[in-house]
Scaffold this active site. Structure first.
Site, PDB file in Angstrom:
ATOM      1  N   LYS A 106       0.864  -1.187   0.000  1.00 18.74           N
ATOM      2  CA  LYS A 106       0.000   0.000   0.000  1.00 18.74           C
ATOM      3  C   LYS A 106       0.890   1.223   0.000  1.00 18.74           C
ATOM      4  CE  LYS A 106      -4.466   0.789   0.097  1.00 18.74           C
ATOM      5  NZ  LYS A 106      -5.491  -0.134  -0.431  1.00 18.74           N
TER       6      LYS A 106
HETATM    7  P1  NAD Z   1     -12.803   7.797  -3.105  1.00 21.20           P
HETATM    8  O1  NAD Z   1     -11.838   8.844  -2.713  1.00 21.20           O
HETATM    9  O2  NAD Z   1     -13.124   7.597  -4.552  1.00 21.20           O
HETATM   10  O3  NAD Z   1     -14.191   8.020  -2.339  1.00 21.20           O
HETATM   11  C1  NAD Z   1     -14.268   8.213  -0.969  1.00 21.20           C
HETATM   12  C2  NAD Z   1     -15.650   8.770  -0.675  1.00 21.20           C
HETATM   13  O4  NAD Z   1     -15.816   8.915   0.746  1.00 21.20           O
HETATM   14  C3  NAD Z   1     -15.875  10.154  -1.267  1.00 21.20           C
HETATM   15  O5  NAD Z   1     -17.210  10.230  -1.748  1.00 21.20           O
HETATM   16  C4  NAD Z   1     -15.708  11.083  -0.070  1.00 21.20           C
HETATM   17  O6  NAD Z   1     -16.408  12.315  -0.228  1.00 21.20           O
HETATM   18  C5  NAD Z   1     -16.311  10.217   1.015  1.00 21.20           C
HETATM   19  N1  NAD Z   1     -15.951  10.589   2.374  1.00 21.20           N
HETATM   20  C6  NAD Z   1     -14.774  11.024   2.856  1.00 21.20           C
HETATM   21  N2  NAD Z   1     -14.883  11.296   4.166  1.00 21.20           N
HETATM   22  C7  NAD Z   1     -16.165  11.009   4.519  1.00 21.20           C
HETATM   23  C8  NAD Z   1     -16.894  11.067   5.728  1.00 21.20           C
HETATM   24  N3  NAD Z   1     -16.321  11.468   6.856  1.00 21.20           N
HETATM   25  N4  NAD Z   1     -18.200  10.706   5.729  1.00 21.20           N
HETATM   26  C9  NAD Z   1     -18.813  10.297   4.587  1.00 21.20           C
HETATM   27  N5  NAD Z   1     -18.164  10.213   3.404  1.00 21.20           N
HETATM   28  C10 NAD Z   1     -16.852  10.566   3.378  1.00 21.20           C
HETATM   29  O7  NAD Z   1     -12.247   6.440  -2.454  1.00 21.20           O
HETATM   30  P2  NAD Z   1     -12.583   4.950  -2.878  1.00 21.20           P
HETATM   31  O8  NAD Z   1     -11.564   4.500  -3.859  1.00 21.20           O
HETATM   32  O9  NAD Z   1     -14.035   4.846  -3.177  1.00 21.20           O
HETATM   33  O10 NAD Z   1     -12.238   4.194  -1.514  1.00 21.20           O
HETATM   34  C11 NAD Z   1     -13.177   4.102  -0.439  1.00 21.20           C
HETATM   35  C12 NAD Z   1     -12.757   2.962   0.465  1.00 21.20           C
HETATM   36  O11 NAD Z   1     -12.713   1.752  -0.305  1.00 21.20           O
HETATM   37  C13 NAD Z   1     -11.356   3.099   1.084  1.00 21.20           C
HETATM   38  O12 NAD Z   1     -11.367   2.518   2.361  1.00 21.20           O
HETATM   39  C14 NAD Z   1     -10.488   2.269   0.156  1.00 21.20           C
HETATM   40  O13 NAD Z   1      -9.318   1.802   0.785  1.00 21.20           O
HETATM   41  C15 NAD Z   1     -11.445   1.139  -0.159  1.00 21.20           C
HETATM   42  N6  NAD Z   1     -11.092   0.416  -1.379  1.00 21.20           N
HETATM   43  C16 NAD Z   1     -11.011   1.031  -2.578  1.00 21.20           C
HETATM   44  C17 NAD Z   1     -10.667   0.300  -3.700  1.00 21.20           C
HETATM   45  C18 NAD Z   1     -10.637   0.917  -5.082  1.00 21.20           C
HETATM   46  O14 NAD Z   1     -10.507   0.161  -6.057  1.00 21.20           O
HETATM   47  N7  NAD Z   1     -10.778   2.216  -5.233  1.00 21.20           N
HETATM   48  C19 NAD Z   1     -10.384  -1.069  -3.598  1.00 21.20           C
HETATM   49  C20 NAD Z   1     -10.500  -1.685  -2.342  1.00 21.20           C
HETATM   50  C21 NAD Z   1     -10.849  -0.929  -1.247  1.00 21.20           C
END
Ligand code: NAD
Length: 452
Positions: A142
């Site tokens: 990561k």
């Molecule tokens: P992203 O940045 O695209 O989206 C994050 C979202 O969360 C945004 O809409 C943001 O406004 C919102 N957010 C931030 N703080 C917040 C709060 N306090 N309350 C409510 N909403 C809030 O990120 P992502 O890629 O969608 O990742 C989200 C989660 O999924 C993370 O934990 C990440 O590690 C996990 N994840 C992502 C992937 C991927 O392929 N992108 C893969 C596995 C796991």
């Protein structure tokens, strides 16, 4: 006291590691970090606690416990970037490679204000056991850059991405460590990343990252893979429980790469989305939100705030909205001892990494609320990343249907492993997912033995 299972201990003459002892003294009085304490963060403690619980249940040999817990490699980089106003700002980035035993390492890159070595270490550890659970030939990694992406222009983000990519160049490579998107990164950043790496080696290397745009060697289906994987998991879990998606009322926290796809795809399959939130606020509609309307608002205005669909609430209210399935898809440590008593659902599906603290976990279990753990629920992302890497190596593309059906099969098999192990070992699904992953990596480490 050394933490249970941590190597070393009082008077055995070896270095003291983990929590306690010097950590408290040095942290408390001078803000210093004790020897061996460099991984520490709230999220690392959660990851360590979950690892140790599963290792205890497996009665894992002390030698393997020691070899499997802490990351094998990490790199911290500080680099200058010129801002649009002409000033220079130094940014800090990390890349942590947790396990080198299973193949190259694999894991996302996130841009967020709280990115730290300890956070990357925890997320890298989970990637190791997630890949092992899904039988993907990778160890976990990561990385990220500590910054607030909402306050940076596209040009500034490009300069940060390119400089970060060249700073971690010495430890990455298509057969060494393959980055991917995570919070606040996506196809655009992966294209810059791939271009920067390719410039350094002098020829195109699409397989250096996954989550790329299709035209640069990305795969059909990767953009939506994590969210779609969450949906496939939910469908498989409901099949297992003898329930039906059409009857589910779902609340989703986070409306980014993952959350927006989960909400959209669940709604398209007949579930009722009763609440969504992002960093700007939340929307609640007990009769269901019109997802296409919400998506087009966000497409135009970037955030949910101001969207006329549903009733506007605070972003934290969404976690407490009555529903059947709660999907935290934003950040870590969102369900805590403080708010978990007000959570009103039957099932929590961890689309985000580490959204439930260990205390909240216990309280959910006591109330009979099942948790589909992150190791399984969001594994669709890395699974399709694996498919992308395979296609890049073979220079042969699969269709979107092929990607989707292989993903669905792989996640259903993953759930089967988790459910069977939970029954055999009499543990919850989270511990079972860890046990499957730890056993596989432990066996590989035992067979490879120790060099020299
Ligand atoms: P992203 O940045 O695209 O989206 C994050 C979202 O969360 C945004 O809409 C943001 O406004 C919102 N957010 C931030 N703080 C917040 C709060 N306090 N309350 C409510 N909403 C809030 O990120 P992502 O890629 O969608 O990742 C989200 C989660 O999924 C993370 O934990 C990440 O590690 C996990 N994840 C992502 C992937 C991927 O392929 N992108 C893969 C596995 C796991």
């Amino acid at each position: 006291m050394a933490s249970p299972g941590s190597p070393g201990g009082e008077g055995d003459g070896r270095e003291r590691r983990g929590t306690g002892g010097w950590d408290e003294v040095l942290d408390g009085e001078a803000g210093l970090v004790a020897p061996g304490g460099e991984w520490r963060s709230a999220l690392w403690r959660t990851a360590q606690q979950r690892f140790e619980r599963a290792a205890d249940r497996l009665d894992l040999a002390p030698e393997l416990r020691e070899r499997l817990l802490e990351p094998r490699r990490s790199l911290t980089v500080n680099f200058p970037v010129r801002r649009d106003d002409g000033t220079v700002q130094t940014f800090t980035g990390y890349r942590v490679q947790h396990t080198l035993t299973m193949g190259p390492t694999k894991g996302g890159v996130r841009y967020a204000p709280a990115v730290s070595l300890g956070e990357c270490a925890a997320l890298a550890l989970w990637m190791t056991f997630k890949c092992a659970l899904l039988e993907l030939p990778f160890g976990g990694a990561k990385g990220g850059v500590r910054c607030d992406p909402n306050r940076l222009s596209a040009d500034e983000l490009e300069r940060i991405t390119r400089r970060y990519a060249s700073e971690i160049f010495p430890i990455i490579g298509p057969d060494r460590d393959i980055p991917a998107p995570d919070m606040a990164t996506g196809e655009r950043e992966m294209a810059w990343f791939m271009d920067t790496y390719s410039q350094q080696v002098g020829h195109p290397v699409p397989e250096i990252v996954t989550g790329k745009p299709l035209v640069l060697g990305g795969t059909a289906g990767r953009k939506f893979a994590t969210g779609l994987g969450v949906v496939y998991c939910i469908e498989a879990v409901l099949d297992h429980l003898g329930d039906d998606l059409g009857r589910q009322r779902v609340a989703v926290q986070g409306f980014g790469n993952v959350g927006a796809v989960v909400a959209r795809e669940l709604a398209a399959r007949g579930a009722t989305i009763v609440a969504v939130s992002d960093v700007s606020g939340g929307l609640v509609a007990p009769d269901g939100l019109d997802l296409p309307d919400v998506m087009s608002w966000v497409g135009e205005h970037r955030f949910l705030r101001g969207c006329p669909a549903g009733r506007a609430v605070s972003r934290t209210d969404v976690l407490e909205t009555p529903c059947d399935i709660l999907v935290p898809a934003a950040l870590e440590h969102q369900l805590t001892a403080r708010n978990v008593g007000r959570v009103d659902c039957r099932l929590v599906v961890e689309a985000a990494n580490g959204p439930v603290t260990p205390e909240a976990d216990e309280r959910l279990a006591a109330r009979g609320i099942a948790v589909v753990p992150d190791l399984l629920a969001n594994a669709g992302g890395v699974t399709v990343s694996y498919f992308e890497w395979v296609q890049d190596q073979q220079k042969y593309s699969w269709t979107e249907d092929e990607v989707a059906s292989r993903l669905q099969r792989q996640l259903r098999t993953g759930l089967r492993r988790v459910v069977d192990t939970a029954e055999q070992l009499d543990v919850d699904w989270r511990a079972a997912a860890h046990c499957v992953g730890i056993e596989r990596v432990g066996e590989a480490a035992r067979l490879r033995a120790i060099y020299p």
